[in-house]
Every structure is written in C-alpha cells, then in structure tokens.
Design an enzyme around this catalytic site. Sequence first.
Site, mmCIF file in Angstrom:
data_model
loop_
_atom_site.group_PDB
_atom_site.id
_atom_site.type_symbol
_atom_site.label_atom_id
_atom_site.label_comp_id
_atom_site.label_asym_id
_atom_site.label_seq_id
_atom_site.Cartn_x
_atom_site.Cartn_y
_atom_site.Cartn_z
ATOM 1 N N ASN A 9 -2.363 -49.487 -17.937
ATOM 2 C CA ASN A 9 -3.407 -49.538 -16.915
ATOM 3 C C ASN A 9 -4.283 -48.302 -17.091
ATOM 4 O O ASN A 9 -3.900 -47.207 -16.694
ATOM 5 C CB ASN A 9 -2.759 -49.567 -15.523
ATOM 6 C CG ASN A 9 -3.791 -49.556 -14.409
ATOM 7 O OD1 ASN A 9 -4.997 -49.651 -14.662
ATOM 8 N ND2 ASN A 9 -3.331 -49.443 -13.172
ATOM 9 N N LYS A 11 -6.929 -47.556 -15.661
ATOM 10 C CA LYS A 11 -7.622 -47.150 -14.430
ATOM 11 C C LYS A 11 -9.091 -46.843 -14.774
ATOM 12 O O LYS A 11 -9.654 -47.486 -15.662
ATOM 13 C CB LYS A 11 -6.888 -45.989 -13.765
ATOM 14 C CG LYS A 11 -5.390 -46.321 -13.566
ATOM 15 C CD LYS A 11 -4.650 -45.361 -12.717
ATOM 16 C CE LYS A 11 -3.191 -45.814 -12.613
ATOM 17 N NZ LYS A 11 -2.381 -44.948 -11.768
ATOM 18 N N HIS A 95 -2.219 -53.310 -6.663
ATOM 19 C CA HIS A 95 -1.918 -51.921 -7.021
ATOM 20 C C HIS A 95 -2.093 -51.037 -5.791
ATOM 21 O O HIS A 95 -3.015 -51.243 -4.998
ATOM 22 C CB HIS A 95 -2.846 -51.467 -8.151
ATOM 23 C CG HIS A 95 -2.383 -50.197 -8.796
ATOM 24 N ND1 HIS A 95 -2.536 -48.965 -8.206
ATOM 25 C CD2 HIS A 95 -1.718 -49.984 -9.960
ATOM 26 C CE1 HIS A 95 -1.997 -48.042 -8.992
ATOM 27 N NE2 HIS A 95 -1.494 -48.634 -10.062
ATOM 28 N N GLU A 97 -3.278 -48.186 -5.452
ATOM 29 C CA GLU A 97 -4.589 -47.533 -5.350
ATOM 30 C C GLU A 97 -5.607 -48.474 -4.728
ATOM 31 O O GLU A 97 -6.493 -48.047 -3.982
ATOM 32 C CB GLU A 97 -5.040 -47.054 -6.749
ATOM 33 C CG GLU A 97 -4.242 -45.838 -7.190
ATOM 34 C CD GLU A 97 -4.119 -45.664 -8.689
ATOM 35 O OE1 GLU A 97 -4.877 -46.285 -9.452
ATOM 36 O OE2 GLU A 97 -3.227 -44.884 -9.102
ATOM 37 N N GLU A 167 6.138 -50.338 -8.484
ATOM 38 C CA GLU A 167 5.522 -49.022 -8.645
ATOM 39 C C GLU A 167 5.717 -48.211 -7.367
ATOM 40 O O GLU A 167 4.920 -48.330 -6.425
ATOM 41 C CB GLU A 167 4.019 -49.162 -8.919
ATOM 42 C CG GLU A 167 3.679 -49.877 -10.205
ATOM 43 C CD GLU A 167 2.354 -49.401 -10.791
ATOM 44 O OE1 GLU A 167 2.302 -49.221 -12.000
ATOM 45 O OE2 GLU A 167 1.387 -49.198 -10.030
ATOM 46 N N GLY A 173 1.378 -41.087 -11.038
ATOM 47 C CA GLY A 173 0.529 -39.938 -11.371
ATOM 48 C C GLY A 173 1.100 -38.603 -10.932
ATOM 49 O O GLY A 173 0.405 -37.587 -10.968
ATOM 50 N N SER A 213 4.712 -42.750 -13.580
ATOM 51 C CA SER A 213 5.071 -41.650 -14.485
ATOM 52 C C SER A 213 6.027 -42.078 -15.588
ATOM 53 O O SER A 213 6.899 -41.321 -16.006
ATOM 54 C CB SER A 213 5.629 -40.459 -13.690
ATOM 55 O OG SER A 213 4.656 -39.974 -12.793
ATOM 56 N N GLY A 234 0.330 -45.835 -16.612
ATOM 57 C CA GLY A 234 -0.999 -45.290 -16.353
ATOM 58 C C GLY A 234 -1.339 -44.217 -17.369
ATOM 59 O O GLY A 234 -1.722 -44.505 -18.504
ATOM 60 N N GLY A 235 -1.159 -42.965 -16.987
ATOM 61 C CA GLY A 235 -1.564 -41.822 -17.813
ATOM 62 C C GLY A 235 -1.127 -41.909 -19.266
ATOM 63 O O GLY A 235 -1.926 -41.637 -20.174
HETATM 64 P P1 13P Z 1 1.097 -43.275 -14.037
HETATM 65 O O1 13P Z 1 1.839 -43.824 -15.224
HETATM 66 O O2 13P Z 1 -0.073 -42.417 -14.434
HETATM 67 O O3 13P Z 1 2.020 -42.628 -13.063
HETATM 68 O O4 13P Z 1 0.446 -44.534 -13.297
HETATM 69 C C1 13P Z 1 1.236 -45.628 -13.014
HETATM 70 C C2 13P Z 1 0.378 -46.731 -12.542
HETATM 71 O O5 13P Z 1 -0.186 -46.663 -11.470
HETATM 72 C C3 13P Z 1 0.204 -47.895 -13.425
HETATM 73 O O6 13P Z 1 -0.413 -48.934 -12.764
#
Ligand code: 13P
Length: 250
Positions: A9, A11, A95, A97, A167, A173, A213, A234-235
């Site tokens: 993802n 983002k 999600h 967010e 999640e 994050g 993470s 994510g990251g």
């Molecule tokens: P991180 O891997 O950056 O923690 O993000 C997870 C996420 O929200 C994937 O959708």
Amino acid sequence: MRRKIVAGNWKMNKDLQQGMNLVEEVLSLSSPEDVLKIFAAPFIHITSAIEKVKGKNDYAVAAQNCHHLECGAYTGEVSAEMISSAGAGYVIIGHSERRNYFNETTSVLTQKVNIALANNLIPIFCVGENLEHRNANQHLEIVRQQLKEALYHLSAADFSRLIIAYEPVWAIGTGVTATSHQAQGMHNFIRSEINKKYGKEISENTSVLYGGSCNAENAKELFSCLDVDGGLVGGASLKAADFVAIANSF
Ligand code: 13P
C-alpha cells in the site's frame, strides 16, 4: 487453498516515474510465483502499473479506495467501475486512515464493498483495533463488530471473494509490530468468526493478511503463523528490495 499475498500500500507516496521504477525493480527481483504481489498504487498510477504487470499471473494492481456510488456529480471522486475498467483487480476498503481522516462510516464501507464486488473488484477489507481498545482488552469485540457490520450482509459466494487485512491501528507506521502471538491470536479469531457465519470451507479459503509495521525483518516470523496468509505493507513496500524480501518470507 488460500492464496499467499503480499500487497504494497503505497498510500500517498511516489510520483509517476518513481512509482514505475519501483514496479520495474520489484519485477526484476525474484520472488516465489505462488505468492501474489499486489501494488496498491495511487489512482493516477494505476494504468501505468497495469501495463507493467500485464501477463504476469503473480502480480496485480489495486486501488487504495473507491467511491461508494456508481457514478454522478461527485467532483474529484473515482468509481469502482473506472478502476475496474482500467484493469485493476483489487481495491482496499476500510483502511483505518480512511475511517479516521475521511470519516468513512460502516454504512459507506458497506456500500463500497457492494459496488466493488459488483464491478468485479476484490475488496481487501481492513479491520483493526486502536490502542485504547487493545489496552482495554476489547480488540476481539471491535474486530468482530467491524466484520459483522460491514460484511455479513454478503452472500457466501460474495464473501468468498474477499481478502481480509488485520491492521491494528497502533502498529501502522509506528514501528511497533504486533507480536506473532498477537497476530496469530487475532487471525485465528477472524477465521473462526468467518467459520461461524459462512462455514468451514469459506473460512479456510479466505486469505487474512497482517498489516502494521510489517518489514523485511519481521515478516518471516509473522508469516510463519498458521492463520497469517501474508501482509498488507505500507512503508516497507516503497523499497523494492524490502518488498521483495517480504514476499520471500513465507
Ligand atoms: P506500515 O507498514 O507503514 O505500518 O503501514 C501499514 C498499512 O497501513 C498498510 O495498509
């Protein structure tokens, strides 16, 4: 047999050139063919990403969101039909967010799931508790409600098309990953809830991904859990070597 999946993802990261460089680099590195690698790219990168993965069965492209209605006067929005017509096969829905920063309610999420399925998109539906809920030991109940309220109106045939992503909000994050014990506990709970509602066959065949993470260092331990079928990353999905290392962690 449920599929092993690693979905990146992105983002709101990467301009078009950077995004396509990332896709190309991932494609140039070797990863197991039985692991589906999904690029959840920003809307505007989707068409280009699809061009790159065309004809490759173990790669796919997802949108990170879709509007909950079919079409109409909703300036700036993107419909499930548009995403599907561009050739994407998946869409992230629910999600945290989107729930938190864009006030997406259960009723909107339900409509998004419906419209995605109606347009042949597979929803990657996210659930997860925040830190207060975890500390108050309410995490199982929260996730049970999230599943029930947004998804349990679906027929068994429709539910069986979904991917679920757990999640925990406190892990997104933050660099704080759920322990494998916490992840397995929740994934097993999710599978048992699905079993109660839709039966053993569907629960055994639903891929449940972990997100929060997840990185090249911890993926192996997380993916070794019986009920963890991969990751929503994510990251660490923004670096080709890390993303591929995660895909190689089963
Ligand atoms: P991180 O891997 O950056 O923690 O993000 C997870 C996420 O929200 C994937 O959708």
